[in-house]
Design a protein around this motif. Sequence first.
Motif, PDB file in Angstrom:
ATOM      1  N   LYS A 459       0.838  -1.203   0.000  1.00 52.76           N
ATOM      2  CA  LYS A 459       0.000   0.000   0.000  1.00 52.76           C
ATOM      3  C   LYS A 459       0.871   1.251   0.000  1.00 52.76           C
ATOM      4  CE  LYS A 459      -3.967   2.166   2.230  1.00 52.76           C
ATOM      5  NZ  LYS A 459      -5.040   2.028   3.249  1.00 52.76           N
ATOM      6  N   PHE A 460       1.896   1.262   0.847  1.00 51.09           N
ATOM      7  CA  PHE A 460       2.809   2.405   0.902  1.00 51.09           C
ATOM      8  C   PHE A 460       3.579   2.554  -0.408  1.00 51.09           C
ATOM      9  CE2 PHE A 460       7.275   3.607   1.494  1.00 51.09           C
ATOM     10  CZ  PHE A 460       7.127   4.930   1.897  1.00 51.09           C
ATOM     11  N   LEU A 461       4.107   1.454  -0.926  1.00 47.16           N
ATOM     12  CA  LEU A 461       4.943   1.523  -2.125  1.00 47.16           C
ATOM     13  C   LEU A 461       4.145   1.994  -3.336  1.00 47.16           C
ATOM     14  CD1 LEU A 461       7.039  -1.730  -1.646  1.00 47.16           C
ATOM     15  CD2 LEU A 461       7.867   0.628  -1.451  1.00 47.16           C
ATOM     16  N   LEU A 462       2.945   1.474  -3.516  1.00 49.50           N
ATOM     17  CA  LEU A 462       2.135   1.875  -4.665  1.00 49.50           C
ATOM     18  C   LEU A 462       1.685   3.325  -4.560  1.00 49.50           C
ATOM     19  CD1 LEU A 462       0.046  -1.382  -5.146  1.00 49.50           C
ATOM     20  CD2 LEU A 462       1.638  -0.397  -6.809  1.00 49.50           C
ATOM     21  N   ALA A 463       1.511   3.792  -3.342  1.00 51.42           N
ATOM     22  CA  ALA A 463       1.096   5.189  -3.153  1.00 51.42           C
ATOM     23  C   ALA A 463       2.138   6.164  -3.694  1.00 51.42           C
ATOM     24  CB  ALA A 463       0.840   5.461  -1.674  1.00 51.42           C
ATOM     25  N   GLN A 464       3.406   5.759  -3.725  1.00 48.12           N
ATOM     26  CA  GLN A 464       4.449   6.646  -4.243  1.00 48.12           C
ATOM     27  C   GLN A 464       4.204   6.985  -5.713  1.00 48.12           C
ATOM     28  OE1 GLN A 464       6.416   7.626  -1.624  1.00 48.12           O
ATOM     29  NE2 GLN A 464       4.985   6.169  -0.676  1.00 48.12           N
TER      30      GLN A 464
END
Length: 598
Positions: A459-464
């Motif tokens: 979730k964090f990585l894709l948000a970038q």
Amino acid sequence: MAAAAQQPITYTLSFPNAVHHEADIKVVFAELPAGLFSVRMARSSPGRYALHEFAKNIYKVKAYNSVGQEITLTRPNPHQWDIPSHDGTVTITYTLFGDRADGTYNGISEEHVHLNMPATLMYGLGLDNRARLVQFNLPAGKNWQIATQLKKETTPNTYTAPHLQYLMDSPVEISDLKFSEWQLPAQNKTIRIALHTQAGDKAFADYTTKAKKVVAEAGAVFGQFPDYDFNSYTFLACYGPQAVGDGMEHRNSTFITSSQPLENNVNTHLSTFSHEYFHSWNVERIRPKSLEPFNYAEANMSGELWFAEGFTNYYGDLVLCRSGVNTVTEYAQNISAELNHVLNSPGHQYFSPVQMSYQAPFVDAAQSIDPVNRVNTYISYYPFGSVIGLALDLTLRTRFKIITLDTYMQAIWRKHGQPEIPYTLTDLENILGSVTRDPEFAQAFFQQHIYGLKLADYKFLLAQAGFLLRPVNPNKASLGLTLLNFRNNAAVIQTGTLVGSPLYQAGLDREDVIQTIAGKKINSYNDLAAALAAHKPGDRVNITYTPRVGASKETIVTLIPDPQLEAVPYETAGLPLTKQMKAFRASWLSSKVKSGRK
């Protein structure tokens, strides 16, 4: 004075009974040393890791000496034939049956001949380094042509291979083929498509146009193309009812098969095309040491398949997006499918990616009839490795800015692919440490995500990059991801229930029959959907069911939110896409052919 070269082993293939899926094969072994001579059929095939026992499809095996007299054959095991004595020349004849055109087996018919060499040709023990000559006798009255990575000789329908490994790695498609080819820019390399299809010229032209973009984009990942033997690479594609969906990489070619026609399925077929072509770098030249040399007599186990197959899977989809064949939204849908497969499977609690790779001999088109618990314990190294590739790519871009997974792949190519030096897991870790100049990061990543069971924070990585990973239906009540088969007005649990799911917790298992949920009879999918729609996650409901053995039972199940996930662009989700996110996404998903950026 140098010794004279030994005569090549000669194979002659004829197809007088193709209508019944048979080929007649003759093999001549000359200049043999005295004593026992043994021939075998392979049990495994390059690109597959399980046993397939190809000897099951040959019969009428006979042996002759140099003057045509039949000589004695014995059979010490299911895949080997022994000739106790001979006069220096042994000719073997046999009939081959093949009626499954895919990447592993053979398809022989009046429409085409589709040959995977380990499933086709006997080989003599101790003769691996002998040259091979292969002659095809084509049926009269057909406009058939031959496509293969074997070296074409001046004699019609005759091809050669320098040794056994190259022969076995060289599939053949013979039919009324459509061809297209092009030269790679500024390089003496030809890319060729040999297509067996009923598709018209328009569909083939569309396929070729998009294929060129895919090839160029794959090359841009590494910054250069491999040095293909004989300066060419051939896609052997077969689309039609005579084929079974598959893709199989080889050193200078690939088999791509599907029962679906080319028309209206161009982009779907290019998904396999993209994956298999990336293998011409990753697997064929960037090669795990554990698969060298390939063993045709045993299953081939490797702990690197999360990288060899999984990272190839990641790039197969990424290249389609970068080339414009797929849209950003379609790419997000592909990511969603793979994340669902991995994150919603209990398997990641049981085995690491390395250990999952070890499972290949049991699952890679392998056959067994006893029930197994793979629904709980196994995740294919294809999606598992693919989401690891996604995690590493986004982590590198987030943490190291100018270093990406492309940078990492290029470094591996220079150290192991170009010089064709097989790699180990330690090599992969060391190169990651070298590329990032942070060995501690590389060690931690491998310990946690490759040897260990930890999943990345997707979730964090894709948000970038401005993608939101979210539940598809967070307010929808669910029994979990259990496969039900609705038959005879009943809901039958088709596989084992997933560990931790409501049905698993309630004690239901494979072949149990669900009768009612909250008092409502469950005869169909619509009945199930209606019963669940009347409740919300967290509700406790009564279920009556009949176990595989015994009388009807009643139990209580606690419903959970629908576990399905989706990755959607921020703008689709109504969220603001910042300049930083937009730039990150463009750097990741935009074409590298024009910009040269990685």
